[in-house]
Design a protein around this motif. Structure first.
Motif, PDB file in Angstrom:
ATOM      1  N   UNK B 243       0.866  -1.171   0.000  1.00 25.11           N
ATOM      2  CA  UNK B 243       0.000   0.000   0.000  1.00 25.11           C
ATOM      3  C   UNK B 243       0.903   1.221   0.000  1.00 25.11           C
ATOM      4  N   UNK B 244       0.695   2.097  -0.957  1.00 24.41           N
ATOM      5  CA  UNK B 244       1.579   3.257  -1.035  1.00 24.41           C
ATOM      6  C   UNK B 244       0.864   4.447  -1.618  1.00 24.41           C
ATOM      7  N   UNK B 248       5.399   7.906  -4.292  1.00 30.53           N
ATOM      8  CA  UNK B 248       6.433   6.917  -3.956  1.00 30.53           C
ATOM      9  C   UNK B 248       6.744   6.020  -5.156  1.00 30.53           C
ATOM     10  N   UNK B 252      10.494   5.217  -6.201  1.00 31.26           N
ATOM     11  CA  UNK B 252      11.057   3.857  -6.186  1.00 31.26           C
ATOM     12  C   UNK B 252      11.563   3.478  -7.575  1.00 31.26           C
ATOM     13  N   UNK B 392       5.770   3.428 -11.588  1.00 33.29           N
ATOM     14  CA  UNK B 392       7.001   2.709 -11.231  1.00 33.29           C
ATOM     15  C   UNK B 392       7.706   2.161 -12.480  1.00 33.29           C
TER      16      UNK B 392
END
Lengths: 321, 637
Positions: B243-244, B248, B252, B392
């Protein structure tokens, strides 16, 4: 390896005006690099935009001719990513103290271990002679329609106030002293600023070579000109902060600020202020990232066979449900 | 077991712990195996203005928010005034009972426009201009009211624990509100307590105090209230779930794909990413020395991109991260990177413009700006991600594009993604590849030319410090070595060389990376960026009713993948453009590049992200042939 001065020269045609002070500065840069025997591939000249911006093309090391006013931003980024490089930034007074003044101040706060040379001639040469931030109030150089209405910025004082830890002034027609000042600036641990008085023979008809030499001020007794330029090292001036005390620092800062205000009949050159007791930026980073200096951004391995090798599992673990 | 899908909203003054409460709620639900999609809304303010956090919880995959609130938790009057009308008819409001007599004019942070609408609404319902009136109006619609004296709970707790300080700890009201809510929703208390513990994991004493309070409030609710219609219950947890928050994801992505330098200037919502990266500045590297990313906070965005370029010239993967106003400042340097073929990544977290605009609100306002920023013709890649998972993986792609094609890449993200909290599948670094293009490790030749001619326009790339690799760069036009040249024939060579790279990029970037095709049918949506989630959820809602709608999400926006998009929409008769800006910036691109013109536009520019509900509604109008050519969405507080 003995370095030859010629190794540091490119074959690029130099199109500065005949008699331009810039020639002396580029020569001094080449001489300094040769004397220090900096390997050519471990040095980079970053330059701004304007006549001085062309400097990087005349020196046979990495040469990055950046944007107007932004030279310090590019140069600091490169130095931080590859601290092994010897980096000299060069730009005009309009570039560094007009459009780029914010970067000038911010650079002082960081104290990155590099050198910044400002070619100071009081005018914007390449755009035909408008007043630059260092032209004194009320002066009317030849292409100005009206006398300058702005106060001049004092580059030496601004550098000191901003946190530069080496602040000096050279004169474009004293190449030997200038070369020595560049060597001292490069060897200084921290950010060095070098203000170089550089007459513009085309647009600044007031602060000319003759003016600096005192041709307008003949001694009645000797019938010789009385030069305005003199060297701080010829006086008993000591610019160095030797001990880490507020008192010592105050004394050296104050005398440098007072000296920086000297102009007119007498104009000092040489080192105004030097303080190596303030940690340079790389040291501040190394305090946080212990292997920064031996493993800086530019040498880090990031991949093996096209796959990432950075381990982010701990970061992902902390987000795991 | 009936399916779970509800939205819980907590509001309060900025700085009052709303986010902490929402994180506790989301953490407890996620730990129970439930899927989370949460969204934070806040003013450009440090303390006092109204902020709120909506958490949608479901037992199935969710990718967006819905219209309406199932349960509203409020311990200040403004939250009730602003959100009560948004609570479903069978929804609930859990609120501080002391607030009931509060009048509209007693809340200074209610702005003039909203107050006018509220007064009009309450007057039309013949209700008093107070919390009482607002709650009465809700109750009339069927909304369940749960008056709770949180302050009494706090003082009981203080007596019980003999800790009189507790009485004044209003920050704890948040924890109490979550706990009462979860009590009413019957989620087992152990998940709540664990979530509280993990939120306060750095301060054990505070964690204990909050756990005790949470337990007390939870038990208070379960003892006092009968079973509510909507319930939360744990389900089988999917392995490898994280969970983010959106920012982030790109952070990442940068760390794992080898970004080792980032410079930035503080700006909402972009700087959260840089701060996150700085908090994780050192890390392990397989079979190697520990690695690090240097994060430099600069004096402005001009310096940020200048430093990024300087670092990139040393062969370091370098990036900057900004939002609209900062990106505008970067445009001159972007052109410098273009003419000198420097690979940099600019992560652009868009927000509502123009100018400062709605600085903390969402918008997809900067597509055309990303494509056109800077003077003169130079190649760049503009790439847009649709959600945090794409954020990401696409970050790694953006670095590959930058280095392979030697040009700046602008990676478009936005405020909606940045402030979304969601459960997603754990990111898998193994899915990432690192392609560094023609970056040189060694040079044999004694006559290296940085911009040597080549058929694909790409020259071997040296870097500062490489032996025999000396080169020159300049913002002027230059020759093969990088020295200034104003020669007309050289100008043609260099302009064509740079343009060729862009053609080569379009040929080289795979179709899957150009656009995602979620199926094409007679009606086809074309969109970009964070509208992806609500569109997919809306399509699912329509599918259940027997309607088929196609969807193409364009990711590569410059160079525009004309041929691929043309081939995809061949079978479509009706093209629908959906995006969160006023002028339909993608729509203009579609009309410019495709033969088929856009038939319908669905746009939103309130600064609030789209919900699946409002997209569903507007698509349905199109399907029923009842829609205007341009529909403007307005949902959201």
């Amino acid at each position: 390896m003995v370095s030859n001065l010629s190794d540091y020269k490119t074959e690029v045609h130099n199109d500065w005006c005949p008699g331009c002070g810039d020639f002396g500065i580029v020569n001094a840069i080449q001489m300094a690099l040769a004397e220090m025997e900096v390997p050519r591939d471990k040095a980079a000249i970053f330059s701004g935009v304007g006549c001085s911006g062309k400097t990087s093309h005349f020196v046979n090391v990495y040469g990055i001719h950046t944007l107007h006013g932004r030279v310090m931003t590019f140069a600091q980024g490169a130095k931080l990513a590859n601290p092994e490089m010897t980096i000299i930034a060069a730009g005009g007074d309009g570039d560094g103290l007009g459009i780029g003044a914010g970067h000038f101040v911010a650079a002082g706060r960081r104290n990155v271990d590099m050198t910044y040379i400002i070619f100071n001639n009081g005018v914007y040469g390449l755009t035909k002679g408008q007043a630059s931030p260092t032209l004194k109030l009320g002066l009317k150089t030849k292409s100005l329609p009206e006398p300058n209405v702005n106060q001049a910025v004092n580059p030496i004082a601004l550098a000191i106030a901003s946190g530069f830890t080496f602040v000096a002034r050279g004169y474009a027609y004293d190449v030997r002293q200038l070369k020595d000042l560049i060597i001292a600036a490069v060897k200084h641990r921290g950010l060095a600023f070098l203000d170089v008085l550089q007459p513009c023979p085309t647009y600044n008809d007031i602060n000319t070579r003759d003016w600096f030499s005192g041709m307008d001020n003949i001694n009645e007794m000797t019938k010789k000109p009385q030069p305005r330029i003199y060297k701080l090292e010829d006086t008993n001036y000591d610019p160095i902060v030797h001990i880490d005390s507020q008192e010592e620092e105050n004394e050296k800062l104050t005398q440098a600020l007072i000296k920086s205000n000297e102009w007119g009949e007498k104009i000092p050159t040489g080192i105004f202020y030097q303080n190596e007791l303030i940690a340079p930026y790389d040291q501040r980073i190394a305090d946080r990232i212990p292997n920064y200096l031996e493993n800086p951004p530019s040498v880090q391995e990031i991949t093996s066979n096209g796959k990432p090798i950075t381990d982010i599992s701990r970061m992902l673990d902390s987000l795991q449900i | 077991m009936s399916s779970i899908d509800l939205t819980w909203v907590i509001g309060g003054p900025q700085g009052g712990g709303v986010e902490t409460a929402a994180n506790i709620f989301a953490g407890a639900c996620a730990a129970s195996g439930l899927k989370i999609f949460g969204k934070r809304e806040y003013y450009s303010n440090i303390k006092g203005e109204h902020s709120y956090f909506g958490v949608r919880v479901s037992d199935k995959t969710i990718r967006s928010n819905v219209n309406g609130v199932t349960m509203l938790a409020a311990f200040d009057a403004e939250t009730i005034f602003r959100h009560a009308d948004d609570v479903f008819n069978d929804g609930a409001i859990v609120y501080e009972s002391d607030l009931v007599p509060m009048k509209i004019e007693e809340v200074p942070t209610l702005d003039h426009d909203f107050k006018k609408r509220l007064v009009k609404y309450l007057t039309s319902k013949n209700k008093s201009l107070t919390i009482q009136g607002t709650l009465d109006a809700a109750k009339e619609r069927g909304v369940h009211l749960y008056p709770v004296s949180f302050k009494t709970i706090l003082s009981n707790l203080a007596d019980e624990t003999q800790n009189p300080k507790l009485r004044g700890m209003f920050r704890m009201l948040n924890v109490l509100a979550v706990s009462v809510s979860l009590g009413i929703l019957s989620l087992p208390s152990d998940t709540l307590l664990k979530s509280v513990e993990s939120i306060f994991s750095k301060k054990s004493q505070i964690a204990e105090m909050n756990k005790h309070a949470a337990n007390y409030a939870y038990n208070f609710a379960t003892a006092k209230y009968p079973k509510y219609k909507y319930q939360l219950s744990p389900i089988q947890k999917e392995p490898d779930t994280i969970m983010l928050q959106g920012f982030q994801s790109t952070g990442l992505g940068k760390i794992v794909s080898g970004c080792r330098f980032q410079s930035y200037y503080p700006i909402t919502p972009a700087s959260d990413e840089s701060v996150f990266m700085e908090s994780n500045e050192t890390f392990d590297v397989e079979n190697n020395r520990p690695g690090s990313t240097m994060i430099v906070q600069t004096e402005d965005e001009i310096s940020a991109i200048g430093m990024t370029i300087g670092a990139a010239l040393t062969g370091t993967r370098a990036a900057t991260c900004t939002s609209g106003p900062g990106f505008s400042l970067m445009s001159e340097a972007l052109g410098w990177a273009g003419i000198n073929e420097v690979p940099i990544v600019v992560t652009l977290y868009q927000r509502s413009g123009p100018s400062t605009g709605l600085p903390t609100r969402h918008g997809q306002d900067d597509l055309q700006s990303a494509i056109h920023a800077g003077h003169g013709d130079f190649p760049r890649i503009v790439y847009a991600s649709g959600d945090m998972e794409e954020g990401f993986y696409d970050t790694a792609k953006c670095f590959n594009f930058a280095e392979t094609f030697q040009m700046p890449v602008i990676h478009l993200m936005d405020k909606f993604i940045a402030s979304t909290v969601a459960t997603v599948k754990r990111f898998d670094p193994k899915k990432i590849t690192i392609e560094r293009g023609k970056l040189l490790e060694k040079i044999e030749s004694e006559d290296y030319k940085r911009f040597a001619s080549s058929p694909d326009g790409l020259s071997s790339r040296s870097r500062l410090g490489l032996e025999k690799g000396i080169f020159w760069n300049t913002g002027d036009e230059s020759d093969e070595y990088g020295h200034i040249s104003e020669d007309p024939e050289n100008r043609i060579f260099k302009m064509d060389k740079r343009a060729t790279k862009l053609e080569f990029a379009l040929k080289t970037i795979s179709k899957e990376d150009q656009a995602t095709n979620y199926g094409v049918s007679e009606f086809c949506i074309i969109s970009w960026g964070s509208t992806k989630g609500p569109i997919l959820d809306a399509i699912d809602m329509l599918k259940k009713e027997g309607f088929a709608i196609g969807f193409i999400q364009i990711k590569l926006l410059q160079p525009f993948p004309t041929d691929y998009i043309k081939s995809l929409i061949k079978g479509s008769k009706t093209i629908i453009d959906i995006e969160a800006n006023h002028t339909a910036q993608l729509g203009s691109l579609l009309n410019e590049h495709l033969d088929q013109k856009v038939d319908y536009y669905i746009v939103k520019y309130t600064g609030r992200s789209m919900t699946c509900t409002e997209i569903y509604d507007s698509l349905k109008k199109i399907l029923q042939n009842k829609a205007e050519k341009r529909q403007v969405l307005t949902y959201g507080v």
